[in-house]
Motif scaffolding. Sequence first.
Motif, PDB file in Angstrom:
ATOM      1  N   ILE A 113     -32.897 -29.498  -2.730  1.00 14.29           N
ATOM      2  CA  ILE A 113     -32.840 -30.924  -2.370  1.00 14.29           C
ATOM      3  C   ILE A 113     -32.364 -31.782  -3.540  1.00 14.29           C
ATOM      4  N   TYR A 114     -32.418 -31.229  -4.733  1.00 17.96           N
ATOM      5  CA  TYR A 114     -31.922 -31.962  -5.894  1.00 17.96           C
ATOM      6  C   TYR A 114     -30.484 -31.594  -6.220  1.00 17.96           C
ATOM      7  N   GLY A 115     -29.932 -30.737  -5.414  1.00 13.04           N
ATOM      8  CA  GLY A 115     -28.554 -30.292  -5.643  1.00 13.04           C
ATOM      9  C   GLY A 115     -28.454 -29.169  -6.648  1.00 13.04           C
ATOM     10  N   ASP A 116     -29.596 -28.670  -7.130  1.00 12.45           N
ATOM     11  CA  ASP A 116     -29.587 -27.615  -8.137  1.00 12.45           C
ATOM     12  C   ASP A 116     -29.408 -26.240  -7.496  1.00 12.45           C
ATOM     13  N   THR A 117     -28.578 -25.416  -8.132  1.00  8.27           N
ATOM     14  CA  THR A 117     -28.472 -24.009  -7.761  1.00  8.27           C
ATOM     15  C   THR A 117     -29.444 -23.220  -8.644  1.00  8.27           C
ATOM     16  N   ALA A 118     -29.516 -21.920  -8.417  1.00  6.22           N
ATOM     17  CA  ALA A 118     -30.348 -21.068  -9.278  1.00  6.22           C
ATOM     18  C   ALA A 118     -29.871 -21.126 -10.720  1.00  6.22           C
ATOM     19  N   VAL A 119     -28.544 -21.270 -10.895  1.00  4.54           N
ATOM     20  CA  VAL A 119     -27.987 -21.350 -12.254  1.00  4.54           C
ATOM     21  C   VAL A 119     -28.418 -22.654 -12.916  1.00  4.54           C
ATOM     22  N   HIS A 120     -28.438 -23.759 -12.157  1.00  8.90           N
ATOM     23  CA  HIS A 120     -28.957 -25.021 -12.702  1.00  8.90           C
ATOM     24  C   HIS A 120     -30.399 -24.839 -13.173  1.00  8.90           C
ATOM     25  N   SER A 121     -31.223 -24.185 -12.342  1.00  9.25           N
ATOM     26  CA  SER A 121     -32.642 -24.007 -12.679  1.00  9.25           C
ATOM     27  C   SER A 121     -32.793 -23.224 -13.971  1.00  9.25           C
ATOM     28  N   ALA A 122     -32.017 -22.155 -14.120  1.00  3.76           N
ATOM     29  CA  ALA A 122     -32.065 -21.369 -15.359  1.00  3.76           C
ATOM     30  C   ALA A 122     -31.550 -22.185 -16.539  1.00  3.76           C
ATOM     31  N   ALA A 123     -30.550 -23.020 -16.266  1.00  2.00           N
ATOM     32  CA  ALA A 123     -29.964 -23.844 -17.328  1.00  2.00           C
ATOM     33  C   ALA A 123     -30.972 -24.869 -17.837  1.00  2.00           C
ATOM     34  N   TYR A 124     -31.666 -25.542 -16.932  1.00  3.90           N
ATOM     35  CA  TYR A 124     -32.668 -26.532 -17.333  1.00  3.90           C
ATOM     36  C   TYR A 124     -33.768 -25.889 -18.177  1.00  3.90           C
TER      37      TYR A 124
END
Length: 755
Positions: free
Chosen positions: A534-545
């Motif tokens: 819902i925040y537009g994050d992919t799994a890669v975004h989550s790992a990046a954060y």
Amino acid sequence: MIRENLFALIVYRTIAVIAIVSDNFNMAANTYSELEKCLDNLEKFRTILISVKESERLAVLKQQNSWGDTILMLAAERGYLDIVKCILDLVPAADLQELLTVQNRRGNTAFHDGTLAVKECMLKFVPLDALCSLLAIPNEDGDTPLHHLTIEKNEEFMKYIVESVSAADLYNLLRIQNKHGKTVVHCCVSASFKGVMKCITNAMPVTELYRLLSIQDRLGTTAVHWAAGKSFTEIIQCIVQSLPATDLQKIFTIQGTVEQTAMHTASRKGHMETLKCIIDALPAAELVNIFSSFSESGLHFRDTVAHEAAFEGHTKVMQFILNSIPAKHLIEFLAKRNNKGYTALHMATEKCHSETVKCILDSTTSSESNMLLFEQTEDGKTALHCAVISGKLLTVKYFVDAVPAADLCGLFGVQDKNHRTVFHLAAEESHVEVLKCMVDSVPAADLCNYIVLQDQKANTFLHCAASWGYTDIVKCVVDSVPPADLWKFLRIQNQQDQTTLQQAIFSNDMETLQCLVDAVEATDLYTLLLTQDIYGDTAVHSAAYEGNLDALKSLLDKLSPEQCLEVLNIKNNQQFTPLIATKSNKQYEAANCIAEYKRKAENYFKGEYQLTINAAMTTPNQHINSDFAIYQQHSQIHFIGPSQVSASLKDSLKYLDERNRDVDIIQLPVKPCTLQSVTEKFYSDNVYRMSAPVRGRCLIINNRYFDRPATPAPGQVQLEHRDGSEIDVMNILNVFQQLSFDCELKTNVSSKVIC
């Protein structure tokens, strides 16, 4: 003058009286002090007491110290038997009762505090008609001398008193309650005075005995509750032999505020012989109704005796109760639920009493067991839910074996108030063996039906296992589900639109994440990495954060360069790509890692796969030189990188050739062109002007995967997956970005969204 003389006379006489009283008080106080000093010297004590006038002797003996104790109380408490006899001999009989009723500051008389020998001595001096009034005096705690006798466990003396007074007086003495509401009968049972209780039951008429045994203390407990709770079977038998069946039924079903009925108490404590004694005394026709009655108090409101036995795991007691109930009423009895909706089976299961569970299941038929197992509590849990939460594998096996295979799938699919199945609970509690037991008991096709079930937060049980980092649970599922189906389950999104991959990243458990990554094909992993929450994050975004380098490498290593570049270019709701996300969260090592992956992917296109049109126009169907290779398919010229191409690229070309696909990195018919023709086209009205600072927006929609229902509607077209379409996407995206267009990429968009 006369009035003045009269007033003076009255004042004089009053002062004289006060002086006399004061002198008497001082004399009594002095004598008390002398007598106290001589308590251990009988002759001296007797001499002092005889020296006091007989008319004044009572006043001296009623004199009290600062604690309110008389000389008789001190002698009685200290066990000076000769001194006590001396006092009783020298006090007139008319004054003796008055002396014995004096109470100290604690409300105790000489009878309360005296030793056994002293009390026996005093009884000989007290007439029977005065004895009851002395024994009925309560102290500040409400205890009479009879209460004290039971506290001191003086059974023989109690028997003497019970046998010495009339039934009417005995009833009045025994029904006195102290500040805790306890009668002498309560105390006798608590002290296990079997002989005294036998004397009481023999001496009391039935009506008075029933009233005595019905008296409840402040906790609602009767003497029968005490006897049942402490397993004083002989006292219960004594009561049973003294009351008719109608009164016994009432006595045994009286409910207290803590201990419930006597039967509930005996069941909870596991007192088999006591319970048997009670049940044998009750009418057989009424047993079902009595057993089915609920307690309205205690730890669990509305519990039956079966609930009590199940709660503590008293299997023998449970078996006895179930054997006492006719078979036709058994299932109705076992289906009784308390205020939380728990049956006895729920209770035994939750408390991990496997043998009690087996006892219940063995006592019922297959259909009855099936019915019990589908019963749900107020929060929607079946007994199987309770077993899985507790992690009791043996109990789970009992349930699995008890349910027919046809109904087992339905039982596994039952969801509680929070929409959790037993698989969710096993995953949340990390009960691996329990999960394996359930997985092994159903076909793989049915297991897939449970994986898609979502709880109140739309989590599958894979989400739950991944979020807690329970790798063993995840491996169990991965090993049990066909690879072709696994990635479909991993695509399921929860309330936050997060996939299982994202949950694994949030748990920071690399073992779980690697297990999931290894279990899916590269193309399926790519699809999963395109999914946004819902925040537009992919799994890669989550790992990046999180700056999780290991997670980033695990996710990106398996992708092709074009897939990698597409994933790394996805923007979330803040318009952050994974690279920007790392920098915004000051995860600079992760930023360098992503930048390196992006650089390699871009070089793959710009360096190794650069198209050289001039070379193509010069020699279209052969190698131009050692730096370029030309691939021809369906009369189309395809230019690919250096002649030393990578193994992955060769595999891609082989794949396209085998499937007769017209798709490659670039696929163009080569035509010669002149400067004149280019100039004419450039300045015509049909050409889009490219001189503006903002050239325009370019929306690219790439639908690679299409939903294919198992049973399509009549006339519905079944579209094939468009493998290789990402190559076109990257080429188009590259061209329009170089032309300074603001590009937006959408993948796998439904027709409804497009319209």
